[in-house]
Design a protein around this motif. Structure first.
Motif, mmCIF file in Angstrom:
data_model
loop_
_atom_site.group_PDB
_atom_site.id
_atom_site.type_symbol
_atom_site.label_atom_id
_atom_site.label_comp_id
_atom_site.label_asym_id
_atom_site.label_seq_id
_atom_site.Cartn_x
_atom_site.Cartn_y
_atom_site.Cartn_z
ATOM 1 N N MET A 1 -9.871 5.221 -9.653
ATOM 2 C CA MET A 1 -9.077 5.890 -8.800
ATOM 3 C C MET A 1 -7.593 5.983 -9.141
ATOM 4 O O MET A 1 -6.958 4.847 -9.745
ATOM 5 N N TYR B 1 -5.534 10.758 -4.215
ATOM 6 C CA TYR B 1 -6.173 9.921 -5.338
ATOM 7 C C TYR B 1 -7.347 10.991 -5.982
ATOM 8 O O TYR B 1 -7.770 11.703 -5.308
ATOM 9 N N GLU C 1 -2.701 -3.130 5.465
ATOM 10 C CA GLU C 1 -2.749 -2.852 4.257
ATOM 11 C C GLU C 1 -3.812 -1.630 3.603
ATOM 12 O O GLU C 1 -4.119 -1.510 2.741
ATOM 13 N N VAL D 1 0.747 -1.317 0.031
ATOM 14 C CA VAL D 1 -0.022 -0.106 -0.020
ATOM 15 C C VAL D 1 0.812 1.300 -0.155
ATOM 16 O O VAL D 1 0.412 2.318 -0.600
ATOM 17 N N LEU E 1 -3.842 7.416 -8.525
ATOM 18 C CA LEU E 1 -2.662 8.064 -7.510
ATOM 19 C C LEU E 1 -2.069 9.194 -8.159
ATOM 20 O O LEU E 1 -1.570 9.330 -9.275
ATOM 21 N N ARG F 1 2.067 10.736 -3.185
ATOM 22 C CA ARG F 1 2.025 10.019 -1.894
ATOM 23 C C ARG F 1 3.360 10.809 -1.142
ATOM 24 O O ARG F 1 4.195 11.504 -1.811
ATOM 25 N N PHE G 1 -1.884 9.911 0.797
ATOM 26 C CA PHE G 1 -1.997 9.988 -0.507
ATOM 27 C C PHE G 1 -3.103 10.783 -0.666
ATOM 28 O O PHE G 1 -3.868 11.173 -0.195
ATOM 29 N N TYR H 1 3.110 2.144 -1.865
ATOM 30 C CA TYR H 1 3.179 2.709 -3.090
ATOM 31 C C TYR H 1 2.004 2.949 -3.840
ATOM 32 O O TYR H 1 2.161 3.047 -5.100
ATOM 33 N N GLY H 2 0.945 2.839 -3.373
ATOM 34 C CA GLY H 2 0.011 3.015 -4.026
ATOM 35 C C GLY H 2 -0.760 1.764 -4.683
ATOM 36 O O GLY H 2 -0.247 0.929 -5.094
ATOM 37 N N TYR H 3 -2.022 1.617 -4.790
ATOM 38 C CA TYR H 3 -2.681 0.730 -5.495
ATOM 39 C C TYR H 3 -2.934 1.150 -7.056
ATOM 40 O O TYR H 3 -2.954 2.175 -7.333
ATOM 41 N N THR H 4 -3.307 0.112 -7.764
ATOM 42 C CA THR H 4 -3.620 0.424 -9.050
ATOM 43 C C THR H 4 -5.209 -0.074 -9.073
ATOM 44 O O THR H 4 -5.415 -1.103 -8.596
ATOM 45 N N PHE H 5 -6.419 0.844 -9.375
ATOM 46 C CA PHE H 5 -7.505 0.542 -9.207
ATOM 47 C C PHE H 5 -8.374 0.173 -10.361
ATOM 48 O O PHE H 5 -7.699 0.591 -11.535
ATOM 49 N N GLY H 6 -9.240 -0.637 -10.565
ATOM 50 C CA GLY H 6 -10.061 -0.918 -11.506
ATOM 51 C C GLY H 6 -11.135 0.143 -11.629
ATOM 52 O O GLY H 6 -11.164 1.060 -10.798
#
Lengths: 114, 115
Positions: free
Chosen positions: B45, B37, B101, A99, B47, B50, B35, A101-106
């Motif tokens: 979403m 978004y 997480e 988390v 990013l 951060r 973060f 480093y951020g997520y990639t979302f759908g």
């Protein structure tokens, strides 16, 4: 694939029916997350899968909600006996490095219960 | 429990101008991530930027920068030279750095760009 794929894009179901929402994460991403976005609200955490570890189910709102991830890849979120308050956008995300480093979302599934 | 508050449900800015979106959070942790978004009408979403809490230097990504005030638990986003493509919902989010997480999100700010 190139991105996180969710299907269906939109789903209308009758109250009391079961629904299955699918998420296909980015290839090689070991972490997979489900979030729910109700109208006018931020995102609410539902469940988190990391590799072969037991999933973190702490965000599931009731026992009508369940999720599985087969073969460390595709995930299915199942809602049994749907209620009108389940209407929301269900977003899936995946991550390679966690988390931080951020997520990639759908693009999510918009579920409408009528 | 951690909470994230965005007190501006809607903001608007003239194209090419600068706008700042506010975010405050509450936590007892000393090490965490923050973060921003962006969520356009496509619902995906994205990013934007951060910030690691142990880094005092404010993060910057092209036209996007943050003002991170750790003692005040404030994390605002500044968008410079606003463009029409910046119109979207913007969400502030928090995560701990200790194996949890989950992202905790604010309720979002809808940004409108006036041509």
């Amino acid at each position: 694939g190139a991105g996180v794929s969710q299907s269906p894009s939109n789903k209308v179901t009758e109250k009391g029916k079961d629904v299955e929402l699918r998420c296909d994460p980015i290839s090689g991403h070991t972490a997979l997350y489900w979030y729910r976005q109700s109208l006018g609200q931020g995102l609410e955490f539902l469940i988190y899968f990391q590799g072969n570890s037991a999933p973190d189910k702490s965000g599931l709102p009731s026992d009508r909600f369940s999720a599985e991830r087969t073969g460390g890849s595709v995930s299915t979120l199942t809602i049994q006996r749907t209620q009108q308050e389940d209407s929301a956008v269900y977003l899936c995300a995946s991550s390679l490095q966690g988390v931080a480093y951020g997520y990639t979302f759908g693009s999510g599934t918009r579920l409408t219960v009528v | 429990a951690q909470t994230v508050t965005q007190s501006q449900p809607e903001m608007s800015v003239q194209e090419a101008e600068t706008v700042t979106l506010s975010c405050t959070y509450d936590t007892s942790e000393s090490d965490y991530y923050l973060f921003w978004y962006k969520q356009p009408p496509s619902r995906q979403m994205i990013l934007v930027i951060r910030q690691e809490a142990y880094k005092q230097q404010n993060a910057t990504e092209n036209r996007f920068s943050v003002n991170f005030q750790k003692a005040a638990k404030s994390f605002s986003l500044k968008i410079s030279d606003s463009q029409l493509g910046d119109a979207a919902m913007y969400f502030c989010a928090y995560s701990t750095n200790f194996g949890n997480e989950k992202l905790t999100f604010g309720t979002g700010t809808r940004l409108t760009i006036i041509p």
